[in-house]
Motif scaffolding. Structure first.
Motif, PDB file in Angstrom:
ATOM      1  N   TYR A   1      45.049  -1.221  20.650  1.00  0.00           N
ATOM      2  CA  TYR A   1      45.810  -2.074  21.160  1.00  0.00           C
ATOM      3  C   TYR A   1      46.656  -0.556  21.502  1.00  0.00           C
ATOM      4  O   TYR A   1      47.615  -0.188  20.188  1.00  0.00           O
ATOM      5  CB  TYR A   1      46.314  -2.545  19.947  1.00  0.00           C
ATOM      6  N   ASN A   2      46.709   0.430  22.456  1.00  0.00           N
ATOM      7  CA  ASN A   2      47.246   1.397  22.526  1.00  0.00           C
ATOM      8  C   ASN A   2      48.746   1.423  22.806  1.00  0.00           C
ATOM      9  O   ASN A   2      49.682   2.434  22.027  1.00  0.00           O
ATOM     10  CB  ASN A   2      47.053   2.059  24.231  1.00  0.00           C
ATOM     11  N   GLY A   3      49.290   0.375  22.425  1.00  0.00           N
ATOM     12  CA  GLY A   3      50.545   0.243  23.041  1.00  0.00           C
ATOM     13  C   GLY A   3      51.664   1.088  23.818  1.00  0.00           C
ATOM     14  O   GLY A   3      52.319   1.693  23.430  1.00  0.00           O
ATOM     15  N   ALA A   4      51.180   0.509  25.466  1.00  0.00           N
ATOM     16  CA  ALA A   4      51.726   2.117  26.306  1.00  0.00           C
ATOM     17  C   ALA A   4      53.101   1.265  26.098  1.00  0.00           C
ATOM     18  O   ALA A   4      54.063   1.970  26.261  1.00  0.00           O
ATOM     19  CB  ALA A   4      50.885   1.764  27.161  1.00  0.00           C
ATOM     20  N   HIS A   5      53.389   0.460  26.620  1.00  0.00           N
ATOM     21  CA  HIS A   5      54.384   0.006  26.829  1.00  0.00           C
ATOM     22  C   HIS A   5      55.780  -0.316  25.918  1.00  0.00           C
ATOM     23  O   HIS A   5      56.764   0.054  24.996  1.00  0.00           O
ATOM     24  CB  HIS A   5      55.231  -1.605  27.540  1.00  0.00           C
ATOM     25  N   ASP A   6      54.670  -0.792  24.490  1.00  0.00           N
ATOM     26  CA  ASP A   6      55.216  -1.412  22.998  1.00  0.00           C
ATOM     27  C   ASP A   6      54.885  -0.203  22.135  1.00  0.00           C
ATOM     28  O   ASP A   6      53.713  -0.825  21.579  1.00  0.00           O
ATOM     29  CB  ASP A   6      54.567  -2.831  23.226  1.00  0.00           C
ATOM     30  N   ASN A   7      55.493   0.832  21.843  1.00  0.00           N
ATOM     31  CA  ASN A   7      56.292   1.017  22.402  1.00  0.00           C
ATOM     32  C   ASN A   7      56.175   2.549  22.609  1.00  0.00           C
ATOM     33  O   ASN A   7      57.579   3.320  22.652  1.00  0.00           O
ATOM     34  CB  ASN A   7      57.408   0.701  20.718  1.00  0.00           C
TER      35      ASN A   7
ATOM     36  N   ASP B   1      46.837   7.535  24.569  1.00  0.00           N
ATOM     37  CA  ASP B   1      45.451   7.372  24.952  1.00  0.00           C
ATOM     38  C   ASP B   1      44.310   6.375  24.034  1.00  0.00           C
ATOM     39  O   ASP B   1      45.371   6.419  22.482  1.00  0.00           O
ATOM     40  CB  ASP B   1      45.523   9.163  23.913  1.00  0.00           C
ATOM     41  N   ASP B   2      43.456   6.288  24.294  1.00  0.00           N
ATOM     42  CA  ASP B   2      42.543   5.479  23.098  1.00  0.00           C
ATOM     43  C   ASP B   2      41.764   6.692  21.555  1.00  0.00           C
ATOM     44  O   ASP B   2      42.221   6.005  20.963  1.00  0.00           O
ATOM     45  CB  ASP B   2      41.021   5.946  23.740  1.00  0.00           C
ATOM     46  N   LYS B   3      42.173   7.703  21.614  1.00  0.00           N
ATOM     47  CA  LYS B   3      42.557   9.344  20.780  1.00  0.00           C
ATOM     48  C   LYS B   3      42.960   8.889  19.340  1.00  0.00           C
ATOM     49  O   LYS B   3      43.212   9.353  18.612  1.00  0.00           O
ATOM     50  CB  LYS B   3      42.107   9.664  21.271  1.00  0.00           C
ATOM     51  N   LEU B   4      44.835   8.109  19.665  1.00  0.00           N
ATOM     52  CA  LEU B   4      45.896   7.675  19.202  1.00  0.00           C
ATOM     53  C   LEU B   4      45.222   6.077  18.438  1.00  0.00           C
ATOM     54  O   LEU B   4      45.846   5.536  17.047  1.00  0.00           O
ATOM     55  CB  LEU B   4      47.281   7.705  19.764  1.00  0.00           C
ATOM     56  N   LYS B   5      44.086   5.420  18.434  1.00  0.00           N
ATOM     57  CA  LYS B   5      43.504   4.115  17.866  1.00  0.00           C
ATOM     58  C   LYS B   5      44.559   3.174  17.809  1.00  0.00           C
ATOM     59  O   LYS B   5      44.662   2.995  16.846  1.00  0.00           O
ATOM     60  CB  LYS B   5      42.326   5.000  17.150  1.00  0.00           C
ATOM     61  N   GLY B   6      45.900   3.241  18.153  1.00  0.00           N
ATOM     62  CA  GLY B   6      47.026   2.053  18.775  1.00  0.00           C
ATOM     63  C   GLY B   6      47.460   2.815  17.159  1.00  0.00           C
ATOM     64  O   GLY B   6      48.286   1.764  16.920  1.00  0.00           O
ATOM     65  N   ARG B   7      47.785   3.495  16.767  1.00  0.00           N
ATOM     66  CA  ARG B   7      48.864   4.119  15.939  1.00  0.00           C
ATOM     67  C   ARG B   7      49.366   3.225  14.793  1.00  0.00           C
ATOM     68  O   ARG B   7      50.498   3.066  14.736  1.00  0.00           O
ATOM     69  CB  ARG B   7      50.129   4.720  17.038  1.00  0.00           C
ATOM     70  N   ALA B   8      48.202   2.952  14.380  1.00  0.00           N
ATOM     71  CA  ALA B   8      49.078   2.183  13.155  1.00  0.00           C
ATOM     72  C   ALA B   8      49.290   2.520  11.996  1.00  0.00           C
ATOM     73  O   ALA B   8      48.896   3.725  11.778  1.00  0.00           O
ATOM     74  CB  ALA B   8      47.462   0.945  12.825  1.00  0.00           C
ATOM     75  N   PRO B   9      50.453   2.384  11.057  1.00  0.00           N
ATOM     76  CA  PRO B   9      50.658   2.974  10.379  1.00  0.00           C
ATOM     77  C   PRO B   9      49.787   3.650   9.186  1.00  0.00           C
ATOM     78  O   PRO B   9      49.506   3.416   8.180  1.00  0.00           O
ATOM     79  CB  PRO B   9      52.000   2.431   9.436  1.00  0.00           C
ATOM     80  N   GLY B  10      50.009   4.763   8.666  1.00  0.00           N
ATOM     81  CA  GLY B  10      48.934   5.043   8.055  1.00  0.00           C
ATOM     82  C   GLY B  10      47.623   5.904   8.063  1.00  0.00           C
ATOM     83  O   GLY B  10      46.880   6.481   7.533  1.00  0.00           O
ATOM     84  N   SER B  11      47.197   5.576  10.037  1.00  0.00           N
ATOM     85  CA  SER B  11      46.282   6.303  10.587  1.00  0.00           C
ATOM     86  C   SER B  11      46.410   7.565  10.430  1.00  0.00           C
ATOM     87  O   SER B  11      47.309   7.894  11.343  1.00  0.00           O
ATOM     88  CB  SER B  11      46.085   5.044  10.914  1.00  0.00           C
ATOM     89  N   GLU B  12      44.947   7.879  11.052  1.00  0.00           N
ATOM     90  CA  GLU B  12      44.714   9.331  11.767  1.00  0.00           C
ATOM     91  C   GLU B  12      45.584   9.640  13.928  1.00  0.00           C
ATOM     92  O   GLU B  12      46.773  10.292  13.321  1.00  0.00           O
ATOM     93  CB  GLU B  12      43.867   9.841  12.225  1.00  0.00           C
ATOM     94  N   GLY B  13      45.861   8.460  13.393  1.00  0.00           N
ATOM     95  CA  GLY B  13      46.257   8.409  14.922  1.00  0.00           C
ATOM     96  C   GLY B  13      47.622   8.379  14.912  1.00  0.00           C
ATOM     97  O   GLY B  13      48.250   9.255  15.587  1.00  0.00           O
TER      98      GLY B  13
ATOM     99  N   HIS C   1      59.615   2.763  17.856  1.00  0.00           N
ATOM    100  CA  HIS C   1      59.439   2.734  17.255  1.00  0.00           C
ATOM    101  C   HIS C   1      57.535   3.743  17.471  1.00  0.00           C
ATOM    102  O   HIS C   1      57.522   3.600  18.954  1.00  0.00           O
ATOM    103  CB  HIS C   1      59.261   1.457  16.424  1.00  0.00           C
ATOM    104  N   LEU C   2      58.131   3.988  17.040  1.00  0.00           N
ATOM    105  CA  LEU C   2      56.470   4.931  17.129  1.00  0.00           C
ATOM    106  C   LEU C   2      54.917   4.450  16.581  1.00  0.00           C
ATOM    107  O   LEU C   2      53.621   4.934  16.768  1.00  0.00           O
ATOM    108  CB  LEU C   2      56.309   6.317  16.260  1.00  0.00           C
ATOM    109  N   ASP C   3      55.168   3.324  16.188  1.00  0.00           N
ATOM    110  CA  ASP C   3      53.485   2.552  15.469  1.00  0.00           C
ATOM    111  C   ASP C   3      53.545   1.744  16.243  1.00  0.00           C
ATOM    112  O   ASP C   3      54.139   0.936  17.557  1.00  0.00           O
ATOM    113  CB  ASP C   3      53.886   1.804  13.936  1.00  0.00           C
ATOM    114  N   HIS C   4      52.199   0.953  16.474  1.00  0.00           N
ATOM    115  CA  HIS C   4      51.610  -0.202  17.399  1.00  0.00           C
ATOM    116  C   HIS C   4      50.413  -0.707  16.279  1.00  0.00           C
ATOM    117  O   HIS C   4      50.479  -0.644  15.338  1.00  0.00           O
ATOM    118  CB  HIS C   4      51.143   0.261  17.996  1.00  0.00           C
ATOM    119  N   LEU C   5      49.453  -1.518  16.818  1.00  0.00           N
ATOM    120  CA  LEU C   5      49.171  -2.234  16.215  1.00  0.00           C
ATOM    121  C   LEU C   5      47.027  -1.776  15.687  1.00  0.00           C
ATOM    122  O   LEU C   5      46.516  -2.800  14.930  1.00  0.00           O
ATOM    123  CB  LEU C   5      48.733  -3.630  16.986  1.00  0.00           C
ATOM    124  N   GLY C   6      46.653  -0.535  16.266  1.00  0.00           N
ATOM    125  CA  GLY C   6      45.672  -0.130  15.364  1.00  0.00           C
ATOM    126  C   GLY C   6      44.673  -0.760  16.324  1.00  0.00           C
ATOM    127  O   GLY C   6      44.587  -0.619  17.728  1.00  0.00           O
ATOM    128  N   ILE C   7      43.398  -0.837  15.553  1.00  0.00           N
ATOM    129  CA  ILE C   7      42.241  -1.184  16.172  1.00  0.00           C
ATOM    130  C   ILE C   7      42.390  -2.689  15.968  1.00  0.00           C
ATOM    131  O   ILE C   7      42.545  -2.978  14.398  1.00  0.00           O
ATOM    132  CB  ILE C   7      40.701  -0.449  15.805  1.00  0.00           C
TER     133      ILE C   7
END
Length: 512
Positions: free
Chosen positions: A307-313, A18-30, A291-297
């Motif tokens: 960068y939502n990372g639905a497929h990845d990962n 979801d957009d509210k997780l803002k791409g799950r960058a490590p260390g981020s609120e998302g 892996h739970l992370d992705h590329l963030g914004i």
């Protein structure tokens, strides 16, 4: 296994991407929202926390390094080379100031595997020097061995083991844009490294032992250095591909100086377990990871910068949660214990998994296998698979048995040049001595054309590492269900087998 729900897999992906997780960058609120979500899901499935101090988490301390002032000169020239064109230097996580004067030596691919009949360092004196290498491997190496020896960590280790103080990677051919091309390098983006609680570097892709210089040379500069000693790059490339090392001194002095600055980033691996039932075997663990992370914004593409990372990962995480659900529903738990790890920093270079494999929250040596799931590419029915890494160990037996039960073919890697074996978290376990694998799609298609690669290629070009990889993309959630079933069954067969998985005799990873 029939209790695996394609709808639940879709729901998990939908939330995590979801957009509210803002791409799950490590260390981020998302990313923290993603951590909270998977912990909640695991709790609901009666999984036991297995992180640090009986929590769900393992703290991963990233040290982001920057450098913008690198200078390099050769043979005592007062003319500084152009950073970004002639060379690049990655920031150093261990030393804030580096000033080195030494010699350049060409060391082929930078590969030292004498047991495989190839050693670029044989008879070459590199002590205290900087080695220049070209990326590649001999044609005789298998796809997974090639991916391993070409990995930055393996290259740095080989150079360090032979006494070098630096590694510079150079292109063997002119870049397509014909601009000289220093290429690569972190520049203002920085590089990520992991430090322990005392601030000591634990995981790095740019520094190893006494290697304090890691960077690139542009083609024009590299070619001129090779020609200066009467060598020809085309001839060298042919020899290397044929398995004939071509190493020599470049008879060039070099001086490199730079400073590094740092930023601290805190992130987490999520770790849970299901305890086994056998008095002895329950002290051993079969790992299911993703892996739970992705590329963030990042840079906007078609007006979207998340960068939502639905497929990845998110899809891989959903698969691990589905596996946890199967174990929740099994009345008689497995003999061995099961460990679930949702990891941070894969997109930074398998960072979180590297840290866990080196510093597990369970007893060292107790992990017997890792079954990793990363971007299973659930865009079409799953009819055949490739088990990256399984060919190195007895895990190939469990793969064959599980695949046959589910009516799936098992094939060789259809994309050996993608180096997929080293590009996800299973590789971290392999190089730390734990047999591991990563299931990817095979070539079979429902129409009988068996050209899955041709279907994936345009999909990858549009979605991979782009903001378009969200829940609105192409999905086959029934394929996601079958991936989860297969990965579960492979791990379950290992968990029930009294014999611990073993490396194949003489395998390149057998001594790890």
């Amino acid at each position: 296994m029939e209790n695996v729900s394609a709808n639940q897999i879709k729901a998990d992906i939908t939330y995590l991407a979801d957009d509210k997780l803002k791409g799950r960058a490590p260390g981020s609120e998302g990313y923290q929202m993603a951590v909270d979500y998977v912990v909640g899901q695991l709790k609901a499935l009666n999984v036991i926390p297995a992180g640090e101090n009986n929590t769900w988490l393992q703290t991963v301390r990233f040290k982001r390094a920057f450098s913008t002032d690198a200078v390099m000169s050769i043979d005592g020239s007062t003319t500084e080379l152009k950073r970004g064109t002639d060379f690049t230097i990655s920031p150093n996580p261990a030393m804030s100031k580096v000033d080195v004067g030494t010699q350049l030596v060409f060391a082929g691919y930078g590969v030292s595997e004498p047991k495989l009949g190839y050693d670029d360092y044989a008879g070459l004196d590199v002590k205290g020097k900087i080695v220049v290498i070209v990326r590649g491997s001999p044609d005789k190496f298998s796809s997974s061995v090639s991916a391993h020896v070409m990995n930055a960590a393996a290259i740095l280790k080989a150079a360090n083991d032979h006494g070098a103080v630096g590694v510079m990677v150079a292109p063997a051919e002119p870049p397509v844009n014909n601009r000289g091309g220093g290429g690569g390098g972190a520049g203002n983006r920085g590089t990520y490294n992991i430090v322990d609680e005392k601030g000591r570097v634990s995981v790095s892709r740019t520094q190893y032992g006494k290697i304090n210089i890691y960077g690139t040379l542009g083609f024009d500069l590299f070619n001129s250095l090779v020609q200066k000693v009467g060598k020809d790059l085309k001839t060298i490339s042919v020899n290397l591909k044929n398995g004939t090392p071509n190493s020599f001194s470049l008879n060039t002095g070099v001086k490199i100086a730079y400073t590094s600055t740092y930023q601290d980033v805190i992130s987490y691996n999520v770790v849970g377990k299901i305890e086994g039932t056998d008095a002895k075997l329950k002290k051993q663990y079969v790992v299911h990871s993703a892996h739970l992370d992705h590329l963030g914004i990042g840079r906007a593409v078609e007006g979207d910068s998340i960068y939502n990372g639905a497929h990845d990962n998110a899809s891989g995480v959903a698969s691990v949660l589905a596996i946890a659900k199967i174990y929740h529903d099994i009345k008689l738990k497995p003999k061995r214990s099961i460990l679930f790890i949702l990891m941070t920093g894969e997109e930074l270079g398998d960072m979180g998994s590297s840290y866990f494999a080196k510093h597990p929250t369970i007893p060292v040596g107790s992990m017997v296998a890792d079954v990793n799931t990363d971007m299973p590419t659930i865009i079409a029915p799953l009819l055949s698979v490739t088990a990256l890494g399984a060919e190195h160990s007895s895990l190939s037996k469990q793969v064959a048995e599980a695949a046959e039960y589910l009516g799936l073919g098992v094939e060789d890697d259809p994309e050996p040049k993608q180096a997929r074996f080293t590009r996800s978290d299973q590789y971290s376990f392999v190089v730390n001595g734990v047999p591991a694998l990563h299931i990817k799609y095979g070539s079979k298609t429902a129409d009988g054309k068996n050209n899955m690669n041709d279907i994936v290629a345009p999909w990858r070009a549009k979605y991979y590492h782009k903001p378009q990889d969200d829940i609105n993309g192409i999905f086959d959630f029934e394929a996601g269900k079958k991936y989860a079933q297969l990965n579960f069954l492979i791990g379950y067969l290992v968990a029930q087998n009294n014999a611990r998985p073993t490396w194949n005799a003489g395998d390149i990873f057998a001594e790890k």
